[in-house]
Design an enzyme around this catalytic site. Structure first.
Site, PDB file in Angstrom:
ATOM      1  CB  ALA A 181      -0.883  -0.002   1.242  1.00 14.31           C
ATOM      2  CE  LYS A 182       3.076   5.552  -4.460  1.00 18.84           C
ATOM      3  NZ  LYS A 182       4.533   5.359  -4.417  1.00 18.84           N
ATOM      4  CB  ILE A 183       0.600   3.908   3.918  1.00 19.81           C
ATOM      5  CG1 ILE A 183      -0.415   2.795   3.625  1.00 19.81           C
ATOM      6  CG2 ILE A 183       0.232   4.692   5.176  1.00 19.81           C
ATOM      7  CD1 ILE A 183      -0.404   1.659   4.638  1.00 19.81           C
ATOM      8  CE1 TYR A 187       5.134   5.231   0.000  1.00 21.49           C
ATOM      9  CE2 TYR A 187       7.166   5.868  -1.060  1.00 21.49           C
ATOM     10  CZ  TYR A 187       6.022   5.136  -1.054  1.00 21.49           C
ATOM     11  OH  TYR A 187       5.761   4.279  -2.094  1.00 21.49           O
TER      12      TYR A 187
END
Ligand code: PMP
Length: 331
Positions: A181-183, A187
């Site tokens: 998931a690009k949470i 990052y």
């Protein structure tokens, strides 16, 4: 040797002042989609109590659009795949933006049209927990969607060969923060890795899993060429399930006649690889010419990397009709 401060190449001498390195353009004419409307990007602001600002509870996509001067056309790349993935990320983070893949694509095309690009652009779409509320949780928080775009050139070098270093940080495991998931909050993990690599004199990080297998770069998936085979780590190695990665697997088969082998890779296997390259929406194809001070292959960009890179840039710029399904014309 980061190239983020390289001026992006505008073909229009009268174009509005442009962002040089991913910073916000000042011009009032630059629009963003924000709270259901197109507004000047510089006015699109959220309050300091916004849940996602306090806790990182947002998901995002970075998308590219490529200008094709010969055709006078701007091509939005793989919008469907990006917006399917953002909805998957939303599901994992328990958000419902109440927008379909088609609606998100249409909004993006509209934004690019209104911003009138005649050069390469980068789009950042974010679905964020928008309630102004203290309390760390996923449930019972409202969400909103925003989409912004800026002119954008190379993020890291695509034609020079970069020097990479493995880092002491480990990729977040699926039981901590899922990397698929690009949470936004997750990052911080790639930020630790990128900064460690750069402050140690490398261009980019190579990040290992908790078990010590090769996972990916700080914001790129990794491919290795060894004994004529192209190899990449599987989705069980805490990678982001990259859209560029999937595209390159397709190009390797269709354009180079090579099947990509998906298996785990140890760090020392990278040292003796014939070729290594990183890929991603931002990075595009980035040939790696050394890792941890060991030259990869001859230390020059290898033939398979060069071939796949050429096939990729032809496809994304709308120069190969076989891949017209990858791109959405904006004008
Ligand atoms: N891994 C990470 C951690 C990333 O942030 C990215 C960039 N989105 C990638 C890989 C490459 O993914 P994609 O090709 O979908 O941009």
């Amino acid at each position: 040797r980061m190239l983020t401060d390289k001026p992006s190449t505008s073909t229009d001498p009268h174009a509005a002042p442009i962002a040089r390195n991913g910073t916000r353009p000042e011009s009032e004419a630059v629009l963003a989609y924000f709270e259901g409307d197109f507004v000047p990007l510089r006015d699109a602001k959220v309050g300091i109590m916004t849940h996602s600002f306090l806790y990182g509870t947002a998901v995002f996509e970075g998308i590219r659009a490529y200008w094709n001067a010969d055709q006078g056309q701007l091509f939005l790349l793989k919008a469907k795949e990006h917006y399917e993935r953002i909805l998957d990320s939303c599901k994992i983070l328990m958000m419902d933006p109440k927008l379909t893949v088609q609606q998100l694509t249409d909004l993006t095309v509209e934004l690019l049209r209104r911003n009138g690009y005649k050069e390469d652009a980068y789009i950042r779409a974010t679905v964020y927990k928008s309630s102004e509320a203290i309390g760390v949780r996923l449930h019972n928080v409202e969400c909103q969607t925003n989409i912004l775009s800026i002119p954008f050139g190379d993020y890291i070098s695509t034609d020079q060969g970069i020097r990479c270093g493995t880092v002491s940080w480990r990729r977040t495991g699926d039981l901590s923060i899922p990397s698929r998931a690009k949470i936004v909050g997750s990052y911080v993990n790639p930020a630790f890795s990128k900064t460690e690599a750069m402050l140690n004199g490398y261009d980019e990080a190579i990040v290992l899993t908790q078990e010590g297998n090769v996972s990916e770069g700080s914001a790129e998936n990794l491919f290795m060429v060894r004994k004529g085979q192209i190899v990449t780590p599987g989705v069980d190695q805490d990678i982001l399930e990259g859209i560029t990665r999937a595209g390159l697997i397709q190009l390797a088969k269709q354009e180079l006649g090579l099947d990509v082998v998906v298996r785990s890779i140890s760090r020392s296997e990278l040292y003796i690889a014939d070729e290594v390259f990183l890929c991603g929406t931002g990075a595009q194809i980035s040939p790696v010419t050394s890792i941890d001070q060991r030259a990869i292959g001859t230390g020059q960009i290898g033939p398979i990397t060069a071939a796949i890179s050429k096939a990729y840039f032809d496809a994304v710029r709308g120069r190969n009709p076989a891949y017209s399904a990858w791109v959405t014309p904006v004008y």
